[in-house]
Scaffold this active site. Structure first.
Site, PDB file in Angstrom:
ATOM      1  N   GLN A   1      59.570  10.388  20.758  1.00 33.53           N
ATOM      2  CA  GLN A   1      60.121  10.410  22.110  1.00 33.53           C
ATOM      3  C   GLN A   1      59.053  10.135  23.166  1.00 33.53           C
ATOM      4  O   GLN A   1      59.348   9.713  24.264  1.00 33.53           O
ATOM      5  CB  GLN A   1      60.786  11.766  22.395  1.00 33.53           C
ATOM      6  CG  GLN A   1      61.830  12.164  21.364  1.00 33.53           C
ATOM      7  CD  GLN A   1      63.153  11.454  21.535  1.00 33.53           C
ATOM      8  OE1 GLN A   1      64.092  11.968  22.075  1.00 33.53           O
ATOM      9  NE2 GLN A   1      63.207  10.209  21.068  1.00 33.53           N
TER      10      GLN A   1
ATOM     11  N   GLY B   1      69.313  14.877  12.747  1.00 32.71           N
ATOM     12  CA  GLY B   1      67.971  14.460  12.363  1.00 32.71           C
ATOM     13  C   GLY B   1      67.176  15.673  11.891  1.00 32.71           C
ATOM     14  O   GLY B   1      67.745  16.671  11.427  1.00 32.71           O
TER      15      GLY B   1
ATOM     16  N   LYS C   1      55.787  17.084  27.924  1.00 35.20           N
ATOM     17  CA  LYS C   1      54.703  17.414  26.984  1.00 35.20           C
ATOM     18  C   LYS C   1      54.585  16.370  25.871  1.00 35.20           C
ATOM     19  O   LYS C   1      53.525  16.228  25.272  1.00 35.20           O
ATOM     20  CB  LYS C   1      54.834  18.840  26.449  1.00 35.20           C
ATOM     21  CG  LYS C   1      56.083  19.121  25.627  1.00 35.20           C
ATOM     22  CD  LYS C   1      55.975  18.728  24.169  1.00 35.20           C
ATOM     23  CE  LYS C   1      57.347  18.671  23.531  1.00 35.20           C
ATOM     24  NZ  LYS C   1      57.314  18.204  22.151  1.00 35.20           N
TER      25      LYS C   1
ATOM     26  N   TRP D   1      65.237  17.977  13.625  1.00 36.12           N
ATOM     27  CA  TRP D   1      65.505  19.200  14.407  1.00 36.12           C
ATOM     28  C   TRP D   1      67.003  19.502  14.408  1.00 36.12           C
ATOM     29  O   TRP D   1      67.408  20.661  14.338  1.00 36.12           O
ATOM     30  CB  TRP D   1      64.961  19.017  15.818  1.00 36.12           C
ATOM     31  CG  TRP D   1      65.076  20.154  16.801  1.00 36.12           C
ATOM     32  CD1 TRP D   1      65.322  20.016  18.135  1.00 36.12           C
ATOM     33  CD2 TRP D   1      64.895  21.576  16.598  1.00 36.12           C
ATOM     34  NE1 TRP D   1      65.312  21.253  18.759  1.00 36.12           N
ATOM     35  CE2 TRP D   1      65.057  22.220  17.838  1.00 36.12           C
ATOM     36  CE3 TRP D   1      64.626  22.354  15.473  1.00 36.12           C
ATOM     37  CZ2 TRP D   1      64.961  23.608  18.008  1.00 36.12           C
ATOM     38  CZ3 TRP D   1      64.536  23.743  15.620  1.00 36.12           C
ATOM     39  CH2 TRP D   1      64.701  24.353  16.874  1.00 36.12           C
TER      40      TRP D   1
ATOM     41  N   ALA E   1      60.209  21.470  13.887  1.00 27.33           N
ATOM     42  CA  ALA E   1      61.397  21.768  13.090  1.00 27.33           C
ATOM     43  C   ALA E   1      61.066  22.230  11.668  1.00 27.33           C
ATOM     44  O   ALA E   1      61.650  23.209  11.177  1.00 27.33           O
ATOM     45  CB  ALA E   1      62.306  20.537  13.058  1.00 27.33           C
TER      46      ALA E   1
HETATM   47  P1  NAD Z   1      64.845  12.590  14.414  1.00 28.83           P
HETATM   48  O1  NAD Z   1      63.557  12.250  15.040  1.00 28.83           O
HETATM   49  O2  NAD Z   1      64.851  13.121  13.030  1.00 28.83           O
HETATM   50  O3  NAD Z   1      65.723  11.263  14.547  1.00 28.83           O
HETATM   51  C1  NAD Z   1      66.507  10.719  13.584  1.00 28.83           C
HETATM   52  C2  NAD Z   1      67.977  10.896  13.899  1.00 28.83           C
HETATM   53  O4  NAD Z   1      68.442   9.838  14.756  1.00 28.83           O
HETATM   54  C3  NAD Z   1      68.798  10.825  12.623  1.00 28.83           C
HETATM   55  O5  NAD Z   1      69.792  11.809  12.623  1.00 28.83           O
HETATM   56  C4  NAD Z   1      69.428   9.444  12.734  1.00 28.83           C
HETATM   57  O6  NAD Z   1      70.646   9.357  12.054  1.00 28.83           O
HETATM   58  C5  NAD Z   1      69.644   9.344  14.219  1.00 28.83           C
HETATM   59  N1  NAD Z   1      69.920   7.981  14.658  1.00 28.83           N
HETATM   60  C6  NAD Z   1      69.286   6.836  14.307  1.00 28.83           C
HETATM   61  N2  NAD Z   1      69.869   5.782  14.916  1.00 28.83           N
HETATM   62  C7  NAD Z   1      70.881   6.280  15.671  1.00 28.83           C
HETATM   63  C8  NAD Z   1      71.840   5.695  16.551  1.00 28.83           C
HETATM   64  N3  NAD Z   1      71.872   4.378  16.783  1.00 28.83           N
HETATM   65  N4  NAD Z   1      72.727   6.520  17.172  1.00 28.83           N
HETATM   66  C9  NAD Z   1      72.685   7.835  16.974  1.00 28.83           C
HETATM   67  N5  NAD Z   1      71.811   8.451  16.150  1.00 28.83           N
HETATM   68  C10 NAD Z   1      70.913   7.674  15.521  1.00 28.83           C
HETATM   69  O7  NAD Z   1      65.684  13.589  15.352  1.00 28.83           O
HETATM   70  P2  NAD Z   1      65.350  15.118  15.694  1.00 28.83           P
HETATM   71  O8  NAD Z   1      64.034  15.532  15.133  1.00 28.83           O
HETATM   72  O9  NAD Z   1      66.550  15.905  15.353  1.00 28.83           O
HETATM   73  O10 NAD Z   1      65.144  15.056  17.276  1.00 28.83           O
HETATM   74  C11 NAD Z   1      66.198  15.125  18.208  1.00 28.83           C
HETATM   75  C12 NAD Z   1      65.657  15.630  19.531  1.00 28.83           C
HETATM   76  O11 NAD Z   1      65.111  16.936  19.330  1.00 28.83           O
HETATM   77  C13 NAD Z   1      64.534  14.788  20.135  1.00 28.83           C
HETATM   78  O12 NAD Z   1      64.697  14.675  21.518  1.00 28.83           O
HETATM   79  C14 NAD Z   1      63.275  15.583  19.832  1.00 28.83           C
HETATM   80  O13 NAD Z   1      62.252  15.410  20.800  1.00 28.83           O
HETATM   81  C15 NAD Z   1      63.794  17.007  19.866  1.00 28.83           C
HETATM   82  N6  NAD Z   1      62.990  17.958  19.088  1.00 28.83           N
HETATM   83  C16 NAD Z   1      62.535  17.655  17.847  1.00 28.83           C
HETATM   84  C17 NAD Z   1      61.775  18.584  17.140  1.00 28.83           C
HETATM   85  C18 NAD Z   1      61.231  18.318  15.767  1.00 28.83           C
HETATM   86  O14 NAD Z   1      60.317  19.018  15.329  1.00 28.83           O
HETATM   87  N7  NAD Z   1      61.761  17.367  15.021  1.00 28.83           N
HETATM   88  C19 NAD Z   1      61.523  19.826  17.709  1.00 28.83           C
HETATM   89  C20 NAD Z   1      62.012  20.118  18.979  1.00 28.83           C
HETATM   90  C21 NAD Z   1      62.747  19.160  19.658  1.00 28.83           C
HETATM   91  P1  13P Z   2      57.184  15.906  18.008  1.00 28.43           P
HETATM   92  O1  13P Z   2      58.427  15.085  18.318  1.00 28.43           O
HETATM   93  O2  13P Z   2      55.934  15.318  18.561  1.00 28.43           O
HETATM   94  O3  13P Z   2      57.081  16.224  16.540  1.00 28.43           O
HETATM   95  O4  13P Z   2      57.368  17.299  18.762  1.00 28.43           O
HETATM   96  C1  13P Z   2      58.282  18.217  18.261  1.00 28.43           C
HETATM   97  C2  13P Z   2      58.564  19.250  19.289  1.00 28.43           C
HETATM   98  O5  13P Z   2      59.165  18.959  20.292  1.00 28.43           O
HETATM   99  C3  13P Z   2      58.088  20.622  19.022  1.00 28.43           C
HETATM  100  O6  13P Z   2      58.607  21.533  19.932  1.00 28.43           O
END
Ligand code: NAD
Ligand code: 13P
Length: 352
Positions: free
Chosen positions: A301, A12, A206, A14, A154
């Site tokens: 989330q 996704g 958070k 991140w 991200a």
């Molecule tokens: P995202 O929010 O971009 O989610 C989409 C992803 O989920 C895609 O890869 C999609 O293919 C996948 N998906 C959809 N349906 C699915 C299914 N049935 N089975 C498996 N995968 C499926 O994801 P992200 O931003 O990479 O976030 C992943 C984790 O990282 C989360 O817990 C988030 O809190 C954390 N995180 C995100 C960020 C950010 O800025 N995006 C930063 C730090 C931590």
């Molecule tokens: P959001 O899922 O609210 O964009 O937060 C991203 C995050 O975890 C930054 O560290």
């Protein structure tokens, strides 16, 4: 010495940035195999093409991280079991609701010395009680699992803007050091902390505070109110973490995973943004509808975490100790109006 093979489980927003960070180091450092595999939950794009094929041809995740090259040594693979074959190090980075299903498909498919790290912010709640995602991974797969959390929006890291992160580990400092080495770049500074639960709970909780911050933004209540929400939220984060795991350290809340992630998510995160829209619409459009409309496949989330948290709080008779956490859930399910975020039974949110 043998070079470690790394697979990223998830792709996704991140997940794609994590692949880019790791891939740049895998090329540079002798301790890692050059190729980094990335498991992609396959989907067909509006032009009829498969996302995996497009990532491999253009070296870019055009859906979840458009405009950013991942590194030529990132190889996208839609077959989960094939993607982890022969891997020594697994980076789990999917929305938390999918982890259990993913792990089920991996049972019996991993080597016994595989090390894992979770970048996933969330928890799982079953009748037996709550379980952190790193525990879901290590229990289901029988492997050790560290965590990496921090103030890490991200899209900013994708552009090479400086940020910090925290690796939480349980026993083995050498394993933590290897994860730090894999992720550290001149613009991504990673610190190890011996407190897996504290680090993971900070990242998880958070997101609930960020929903509250979004509500006060939507209600246009200003900076003082938002700062108050962050402070009260941080206190609830600390109180809940220590009740659940007495081993959690105070100092963890001052690492990037703690106060810094809280701040960046309350200022610039997706949870905040969608919660702002929810409050602006006075709760008349649900989070599911807003998420689909505003995030184009990315996942929130905070709303599900608030619900999972509420279950734990009710089960244990802790609701009154956590008015902010409880109120976020009650607002997001429509039981209370968004304005309730600064009220609690007619009193202030503060609990001594
Ligand atoms: P995202 O929010 O971009 O989610 C989409 C992803 O989920 C895609 O890869 C999609 O293919 C996948 N998906 C959809 N349906 C699915 C299914 N049935 N089975 C498996 N995968 C499926 O994801 P992200 O931003 O990479 O976030 C992943 C984790 O990282 C989360 O817990 C988030 O809190 C954390 N995180 C995100 C960020 C950010 O800025 N995006 C930063 C730090 C931590
Ligand atoms: P959001 O899922 O609210 O964009 O937060 C991203 C995050 O975890 C930054 O560290």
């Amino acid at each position: 010495a043998k070079r470690s093979k790394v697979t990223i489980v998830g792709s996704g927003n991140w997940g794609s940035v994590a692949a880019k960070l790791v891939a740049s180091n895998a090329l540079k450092l002798d301790s890692f195999h050059d190729e980094v595999r990335m498991w992609v939950y396959e989907e067909t794009l509006p032009n009829g093409k498969k996302l995996t094929d497009v990532i491999n041809r253009e070296n870019e995740n055009v859906k979840y991280l458009p405009g950013i090259k991942l590194g030529k040594n990132v190889v996208a693979d839609p077959d989960l079991v094939h993607a982890v074959e022969g891997a020594d190090m697994l980076v789990f980075v999917t929305p938390h609701q999918f982890v259990e299903g993913i792990c089920k498909r991996l049972v019996g498919k991993l080597g016994k010395d595989v090390e894992a790290i979770s970048l996933i912010k969330g928890m799982e709640v079953k009748r037996e009680g709550p379980r952190m995602i790193s525990s879901v991974i290590s229990d289901q797969l029988g492997i050790n699992c560290c965590v990496l959390m921090g103030a890490n929006i991200a899209n900013e890291i994708a552009e090479g803007k400086f940020s910090e992160a925290t690796v939480g580990y349980r026993y083995d400092r050498a394993v933590a050091a290897k994860w730090v080495q894999l992720f550290t770049t001149p613009y991504f500074s990673v610190t190890p902390v011996q407190d897996v639960e504290g680090v993971e709970l900070c990242g998880t909780l958070k997101n609930v505070v960020a929903i509250a911050a979004g509500f006060v933004d939507g209600l246009e209540m200003g900076n003082n109110t938002k700062a108050a929400i962050m402070r009260i939220g941080l206190r609830e984060m600390k109180r809940f973490s220590k009740l659940l795991f007495p081993s959690v350290k105070d100092t963890t809340f001052f690492e990037s995973c703690g106060v810094a992630d809280l701040i960046t998510t309350c200022l610039g995160g997706r949870n905040r943004r969608v919660a702002e829209a929810f409050a602006k619409n006075r709760g008349e459009r649900s989070f599911d509808v807003l998420e689909a409309e505003m995030l184009h496949g990315q996942k929130l989330q905070g709303v599900s975490t608030a619900s999972e948290l509420y279950e734990v709080l009710s089960d244990r008779g802790w609701l009154e100790m956590f008015p902010l956490f409880a109120t976020v859930h009650e607002i997001s399910t429509g039981r209370l109006p968004p304005s309730a975020i600064v009220e609690y039974d007619g009193n202030s949110l503060e609990v001594a």
